[in-house]
Write a protein that holds these residues in place. Structure first.
Motif, short mmCIF file in Angstrom:
data_model
loop_
_atom_site.label_atom_id
_atom_site.label_comp_id
_atom_site.label_asym_id
_atom_site.label_seq_id
_atom_site.Cartn_x
_atom_site.Cartn_y
_atom_site.Cartn_z
N TYR A 37 -57.69 -116.81 57.02
CA TYR A 37 -56.53 -116.99 56.14
C TYR A 37 -56.14 -115.64 55.53
N PRO A 38 -54.85 -115.36 55.46
CA PRO A 38 -53.70 -116.24 55.69
C PRO A 38 -53.19 -116.28 57.13
N ALA A 39 -53.55 -115.30 57.96
CA ALA A 39 -53.04 -115.28 59.33
C ALA A 39 -54.06 -114.60 60.23
N ARG A 40 -54.19 -115.12 61.43
CA ARG A 40 -55.11 -114.55 62.40
C ARG A 40 -54.48 -114.60 63.79
N MET A 41 -55.09 -113.90 64.71
CA MET A 41 -54.62 -113.90 66.09
C MET A 41 -55.36 -114.97 66.89
N ILE A 42 -54.64 -115.60 67.80
CA ILE A 42 -55.26 -116.48 68.79
C ILE A 42 -54.51 -116.28 70.10
N ALA A 43 -55.25 -115.98 71.15
CA ALA A 43 -54.64 -115.70 72.46
C ALA A 43 -55.50 -116.31 73.55
N PRO A 44 -54.93 -116.64 74.69
CA PRO A 44 -55.71 -117.23 75.78
C PRO A 44 -56.59 -116.19 76.47
N GLY A 45 -57.81 -116.60 76.83
CA GLY A 45 -58.66 -115.76 77.66
C GLY A 45 -59.23 -114.54 76.99
N ARG A 46 -59.33 -114.54 75.66
CA ARG A 46 -59.85 -113.37 74.94
C ARG A 46 -61.16 -113.72 74.24
N PRO A 47 -62.11 -112.78 74.16
CA PRO A 47 -63.34 -113.02 73.39
C PRO A 47 -63.02 -113.26 71.92
N GLY A 48 -63.86 -114.04 71.26
CA GLY A 48 -63.63 -114.36 69.86
C GLY A 48 -63.56 -113.14 68.97
N VAL A 49 -64.32 -112.08 69.29
CA VAL A 49 -64.30 -110.88 68.46
C VAL A 49 -62.95 -110.18 68.49
N LEU A 50 -62.13 -110.49 69.51
CA LEU A 50 -60.80 -109.89 69.61
C LEU A 50 -59.71 -110.80 69.06
N GLN A 51 -60.08 -111.99 68.61
CA GLN A 51 -59.11 -112.90 67.99
C GLN A 51 -59.06 -112.55 66.50
N THR A 52 -58.46 -111.43 66.19
CA THR A 52 -58.56 -110.78 64.89
C THR A 52 -58.20 -111.72 63.73
N LYS A 53 -59.09 -111.76 62.75
CA LYS A 53 -58.86 -112.56 61.54
C LYS A 53 -58.37 -111.65 60.41
N TRP A 54 -57.77 -112.28 59.39
CA TRP A 54 -57.28 -111.57 58.19
C TRP A 54 -56.35 -110.42 58.58
N LEU A 55 -55.34 -110.76 59.38
CA LEU A 55 -54.42 -109.74 59.89
C LEU A 55 -53.71 -109.02 58.74
N SER A 56 -53.55 -107.71 58.89
CA SER A 56 -52.77 -106.94 57.92
C SER A 56 -51.68 -106.13 58.59
N LYS A 57 -51.89 -105.73 59.87
CA LYS A 57 -50.88 -104.91 60.53
C LYS A 57 -50.92 -105.12 62.04
N LEU A 58 -49.72 -105.19 62.64
CA LEU A 58 -49.54 -105.22 64.08
C LEU A 58 -48.68 -104.02 64.45
N GLU A 59 -49.22 -103.15 65.29
CA GLU A 59 -48.52 -101.90 65.60
C GLU A 59 -48.40 -101.72 67.10
N VAL A 60 -47.17 -101.55 67.57
CA VAL A 60 -46.92 -101.32 68.99
C VAL A 60 -47.41 -99.92 69.36
N ILE A 61 -48.13 -99.81 70.47
CA ILE A 61 -48.66 -98.50 70.89
C ILE A 61 -48.23 -98.19 72.32
#
Length: 410
Positions: A386-410
């Motif tokens: 909470y309040p927002a986290r990532m969830i994506a198909p086929g990814r390890p749990g450690v990469l399903q980032t919790k407590w998101l604060s920033k998304l940056e295009v690289i």
């Protein structure tokens, strides 16, 4: 007493200790290790991809299956390697210890393989419980040891190939009466008969009426098979829902924890507090000089999507869950991101190797990838990001980032 001494003398010559048993268990063990190696590489490169790597996002349960097999095969290696060591134990103490270069390679490779395997399996099991009493980093050592194991195994197989081929099939291993056909390949030098008082004592022991073997060759292999099936069946429920009812020894059970989902890393462990996610929290989405911020209310006002995706952790446990939130691709479009651009994700975590992670464009553009706000019909618990986290198909749990604060295009 005489019988006990005779048993002690003959225990190393038990019917279960023979080349045929060693080959049968060896090929099962080699298969299990190769499965672990392949699935382990897949997990490793998902977390640390090479620049040219692109991964499949479908089926969505691909990593759940892969890592479940990885952990299950690793657990199966425990009884298999113990059985293999039992079958070859007398050969470990042959005299003379080295009888040529090929024999040296065999001895050295098996010593390295056994040592690396025991460390690999033991630390891997401890990792499933997230207990690290050893003074080295698990992930790096686990990865390096896998190559040591496979390399030493390849050398050992190459040196022992004639013996393996000789005892590969049952037909070639036994004569018409069902007796094991012994092969001189790699056998130890004949034991010299003891003389004097020692010789008389040993002769007295050896002339005692022998007992019938307690365990036959087939019984020994069957016992190892049953033990392997038992440890797999009683732990695989953490990875495969059909076996959840048998999950006795695995550290996590499906359906437990906040939002009816187990927690691997709590907010307390990540040093994320309620103050960090208070009303002033915003998610920053950026591409170059373009940046936008979204409060929780802003995210909730965007089109919401519901997906059923598994959380599949590197420790082997997994569970399917229902997620609701904003499609990641929509947020990327808001800052003009291109379809082939990757993403860097930053968490509110104060520490940890996965506080900052990266996501390939194939995951960013997938319709199932969400910035999730709800889990199983309720707002995310703090321990679930909470309040927002990532969830994506086929990814390890450690990469399903919790407590998101920033998304940056690289």
């Amino acid at each position: 007493m005489r019988r006990l001494l005779l048993d002690a003398r003959r225990i190393l010559r038990a019917p279960s200790r023979n080349p045929r048993s060693a080959v049968v268990l060896g090929r099962l063990l080699a298969f299990a290790f190769l499965v672990c190696f392949g699935t382990g590489l897949y997990s490793h490169f998902l977390q640390q991809p090479l620049p040219w790597m692109v991964f499949a996002t479908r089926p969505a349960w691909l990593y759940q299956l892969s890592q479940g097999i990885h952990i299950t095969a690793g657990i199966a290696c425990f009884p298999l390697i113990l059985g293999k060591l039992h079958a070859v134990f007398p050969e470990l103490f042959q005299t003379p210890p080295i009888r040529g270069f090929a024999h040296f390679l065999e001895r050295a490779s098996i010593a390295v393989f056994v040592a690396a395997s025991l460390v690999q399996i033991a630390t891997g099991l401890l990792n499933t419980y997230q207990w690290y009493p050893f003074p080295f980093p698990f992930k790096q050592v686990h990865f390096a040891l896998s190559f040591v194991m496979i390399g030493s195994l390849a050398i050992h197989i190459a040196v022992k190939l004639p013996v393996i081929a000789r005892y590969w099939t049952r037909t070639n291993s036994f004569d018409a009466e069902g007796n094991l056909v012994h092969d001189d390949e790699g056998s130890a030098a004949p034991e010299k008969a003891a003389t004097g008082l020692t010789g008389r004592v040993l002769n007295w022991i050896d002339t005692a009426p022998p007992r019938e073997p307690r365990v036959s060759r087939r019984g020994f292999v069957t016992t190892i098979g049953i033990a392997t099936a038992a440890v797999v069946g009683l732990t695989a429920g953490q990875s495969f829902r059909a076996l959840d009812g048998l999950n006795v020894f695995a550290p996590r059970k499906q359906g437990t924890g906040p939002n009816a989902l187990p927690v691997n890393r709590t907010a307390r462990a990540a040093q994320v507090t309620s103050d960090d996610v208070a009303a002033g929290w915003v998610l920053t989405v950026a591409r170059g000089s373009t940046a936008k911020t979204f409060s929780l209310a802003d995210l909730a006002a965007l089109p919401q999507h519901r997906v059923d995706l598994p959380i599949a952790c590197v420790e082997g446990w997994s569970q399917l869950a229902s997620w609701r939130g904003v499609r990641l691709r929509d947020l990327m479009d808001s800052v003009g991101a291109h379809p082939n651009e990757d993403l860097r994700l930053t968490s509110l975590e104060k520490r940890g190797g996965y506080r900052v992670t990266e996501m390939g464009a194939e995951f960013v553009q997938d319709d199932l990838t969400l910035v999730a706000l709800e889990l199983n019909g309720d707002p995310l618990d703090l321990d679930h990001g909470y309040p927002a986290r990532m969830i994506a198909p086929g990814r390890p749990g450690v990469l399903q980032t919790k407590w998101l604060s920033k998304l940056e295009v690289i």
